[in-house]
Scaffold this active site. Structure first.
Site, PDB file in Angstrom:
ATOM      1  N   HIS A   1       4.325   1.313  -8.044  1.00 44.03           N
ATOM      2  CA  HIS A   1       3.298   0.266  -7.936  1.00 44.03           C
ATOM      3  C   HIS A   1       2.388   0.298  -9.163  1.00 44.03           C
ATOM      4  CE1 HIS A   1       3.879   1.169  -3.443  1.00 44.03           C
ATOM      5  NE2 HIS A   1       4.183  -0.106  -3.534  1.00 44.03           N
TER       6      HIS A   1
ATOM      7  N   HIS B   1       2.289   4.342  -5.160  1.00 44.80           N
ATOM      8  CA  HIS B   1       2.910   5.410  -5.936  1.00 44.80           C
ATOM      9  C   HIS B   1       3.043   4.921  -7.370  1.00 44.80           C
ATOM     10  CE1 HIS B   1       6.439   2.918  -5.542  1.00 44.80           C
ATOM     11  NE2 HIS B   1       6.420   3.043  -4.210  1.00 44.80           N
TER      12      HIS B   1
ATOM     13  N   GLY C   1       0.803  -1.221   0.000  1.00 45.88           N
ATOM     14  CA  GLY C   1       0.000   0.000   0.000  1.00 45.88           C
ATOM     15  C   GLY C   1       0.831   1.264   0.000  1.00 45.88           C
TER      16      GLY C   1
ATOM     17  N   GLY D   1       8.882  -5.344  -8.642  1.00 39.86           N
ATOM     18  CA  GLY D   1       9.740  -4.267  -9.133  1.00 39.86           C
ATOM     19  C   GLY D   1      11.212  -4.598  -8.946  1.00 39.86           C
TER      20      GLY D   1
ATOM     21  N   LYS E   1      13.321  -2.547  -8.183  1.00 40.06           N
ATOM     22  CA  LYS E   1      13.833  -1.737  -7.084  1.00 40.06           C
ATOM     23  C   LYS E   1      14.243  -2.639  -5.917  1.00 40.06           C
ATOM     24  CE  LYS E   1      12.276   1.297  -3.715  1.00 40.06           C
ATOM     25  NZ  LYS E   1      12.359   0.456  -2.670  1.00 40.06           N
ATOM     26  N   ASP E   2      13.453  -3.670  -5.677  1.00 42.28           N
ATOM     27  CA  ASP E   2      13.770  -4.650  -4.635  1.00 42.28           C
ATOM     28  C   ASP E   2      14.359  -5.873  -5.331  1.00 42.28           C
ATOM     29  OD1 ASP E   2      12.438  -3.281  -2.202  1.00 42.28           O
ATOM     30  OD2 ASP E   2      10.969  -3.134  -3.795  1.00 42.28           O
TER      31      ASP E   2
ATOM     32  N   SER F   1       7.421   3.960  -0.872  1.00 42.29           N
ATOM     33  CA  SER F   1       6.485   4.436   0.155  1.00 42.29           C
ATOM     34  C   SER F   1       7.248   5.100   1.292  1.00 42.29           C
ATOM     35  CB  SER F   1       5.663   3.266   0.699  1.00 42.29           C
ATOM     36  OG  SER F   1       5.055   2.572  -0.368  1.00 42.29           O
ATOM     37  N   ARG F   2       8.479   4.637   1.536  1.00 42.56           N
ATOM     38  CA  ARG F   2       9.268   5.175   2.648  1.00 42.56           C
ATOM     39  C   ARG F   2       9.778   6.595   2.370  1.00 42.56           C
ATOM     40  NH1 ARG F   2      10.841  -0.518   3.564  1.00 42.56           N
ATOM     41  NH2 ARG F   2      10.096  -1.049   5.648  1.00 42.56           N
TER      42      ARG F   2
HETATM   43  P1  AMP Z   1       5.985  -2.594  -1.580  1.00 42.63           P
HETATM   44  O1  AMP Z   1       4.625  -1.992  -1.459  1.00 42.63           O
HETATM   45  O2  AMP Z   1       7.091  -1.675  -1.166  1.00 42.63           O
HETATM   46  O3  AMP Z   1       6.077  -3.974  -0.966  1.00 42.63           O
HETATM   47  O4  AMP Z   1       6.228  -2.804  -3.133  1.00 42.63           O
HETATM   48  C1  AMP Z   1       5.362  -3.585  -3.903  1.00 42.63           C
HETATM   49  C2  AMP Z   1       5.989  -3.860  -5.239  1.00 42.63           C
HETATM   50  O5  AMP Z   1       6.235  -2.628  -5.924  1.00 42.63           O
HETATM   51  C3  AMP Z   1       7.343  -4.575  -5.098  1.00 42.63           C
HETATM   52  O6  AMP Z   1       7.438  -5.579  -6.102  1.00 42.63           O
HETATM   53  C4  AMP Z   1       8.316  -3.459  -5.344  1.00 42.63           C
HETATM   54  O7  AMP Z   1       9.558  -3.906  -5.873  1.00 42.63           O
HETATM   55  C5  AMP Z   1       7.576  -2.618  -6.368  1.00 42.63           C
HETATM   56  N1  AMP Z   1       8.111  -1.259  -6.369  1.00 42.63           N
HETATM   57  C6  AMP Z   1       8.318  -0.448  -5.307  1.00 42.63           C
HETATM   58  N2  AMP Z   1       8.872   0.718  -5.700  1.00 42.63           N
HETATM   59  C7  AMP Z   1       9.031   0.641  -7.034  1.00 42.63           C
HETATM   60  C8  AMP Z   1       9.559   1.535  -8.032  1.00 42.63           C
HETATM   61  N3  AMP Z   1      10.038   2.731  -7.726  1.00 42.63           N
HETATM   62  N4  AMP Z   1       9.557   1.121  -9.328  1.00 42.63           N
HETATM   63  C9  AMP Z   1       9.071  -0.102  -9.647  1.00 42.63           C
HETATM   64  N5  AMP Z   1       8.554  -0.977  -8.769  1.00 42.63           N
HETATM   65  C10 AMP Z   1       8.543  -0.614  -7.473  1.00 42.63           C
END
Ligand code: AMP
Length: 284
Positions: free
Chosen positions: A28, A25, A22, A138, A140-141, A177-178
């Site tokens: 996501h 951005h 959640g 993503g 990113k991770d 999100s951070r």
């Molecule tokens: P999270 O909500 O942080 O667990 O992220 C959910 C998914 O969104 C994960 O697969 C992340 O790698 C991806 N994600 C987060 N930030 C980005 C970004 N800037 N660009 C692309 N994917 C992202």
């Protein structure tokens, strides 16, 4: 969710799934767009997974924005939003964990023990509930994506794991999100992660293959920003996540940097022919 998903599959429809925590951005939403192109219906989950946060981490204050998230997903034409409670996901007496050995102990896993066990466990459960053809993550991770791919291969999971590019702000900062935790000053300083990766990219494109010299270039850029405190700056093999001494094949330059109380990660993907000579393809 299981019932709805089963019915969609019975109708021969292809489910695309985007798991998130959640506070959505554009990063996501880029995953949602990819799912939209490949699949119908599209399922997005929002679940802030307590098992992937250590007791000293930011679980309680992790940003939550359910109403705006729901509106954004509705606007994008997402078919189902799955937002289970912690009690639904982890009933009293929950005992099972998934550990992707080795890969989970390095880099992010070394700084955050148990983190990837929490991630793998929740992702396997979500994949089991939703039963998608495609699941989107993503880059990113990057280590998380690698671990999920390994889990999917090891356990012969049905979903195809799709890894998508990093979406960035105008100054290069990867959306996260951070980022909402950053003060105005820290936000300005946070662009140093991108600058460090970009400088490393330029020396690689100029022919540098020695990883120590490449990581030193990135470290020097980070050191020029007094608010930035690096956790690690490492060049790792994109498959094993072991550090490498000379660039060859697929590698990642991985950064984790603290800005005040906020910890941010980013990476540069580098692809070279297996022997290490020839042109590098770098993706930020
Ligand atoms: P999270 O909500 O942080 O667990 O992220 C959910 C998914 O969104 C994960 O697969 C992340 O790698 C991806 N994600 C987060 N930030 C980005 C970004 N800037 N660009 C692309 N994917 C992202």
């Amino acid at each position: 969710m299981k019932q709805v998903a089963r019915q969609a599959r019975d109708e021969g429809r292809i489910i695309g799934f985007v798991p998130t925590m959640g506070a959505l951005h554009a990063g996501h939403l880029s995953l949602v767009e990819a799912a939209r192109r490949d699949a119908n219906p599209v399922v997005v989950s929002i679940f802030v997974n307590p098992k992937q946060f250590a007791p000293n981490e930011d679980y309680a204050k992790y940003p939550r924005a359910f109403d705006t998230d729901r509106a954004a997903l509705e606007e994008m034409g997402v078919d189902y939003l799955f937002a289970p409670s912690v009690e639904e996901m982890y009933s009293a007496g929950f005992r099972t964990t998934v550990n992707v050995e080795g890969l989970s102990d390095r880099l992010e896993g070394r700084v955050r023990p148990g983190h990837f066990r929490g991630v793998a466990t929740v992702v396997l459960k979500l994949l089991e509930i939703v039963g998608p053809r495609f699941a989107y993550f993503g880059r990113k991770d990057a280590q998380q994506a690698r671990i999920i791919r390994q889990m999917a291969a090891d356990l012969a999971l049905d979903p195809e794991i799709v890894v998508r590019p990093i979406v960035r702000e105008g100054d290069g900062l990867a959306l996260s999100s951070r980022n909402a935790y950053l003060s105005a000053e820290e936000r300005r300083a946070a662009a140093v992660l991108y600058r460090a990766l970009d400088r490393a990219r330029r020396v690689i494109l100029a022919g540098e293959r020695d990883t120590l010299r490449i990581t030193e270039t990135a470290r020097a850029e980070l050191a020029a920003e007094p608010l930035a405190k690096p956790d690690y700056v490492e060049l790792a093999d994109a498959d094993s996540f072991e550090s490498v001494t000379r660039l060859r094949g697929a590698c990642l330059l991985l950064l984790a940097v603290r800005l005040g109380a906020t910890r941010l990660i980013d990476n540069l993907s580098i692809e070279l022919p297996a022997a290490g000579d020839g042109e590098a393809i770098c993706s930020l």
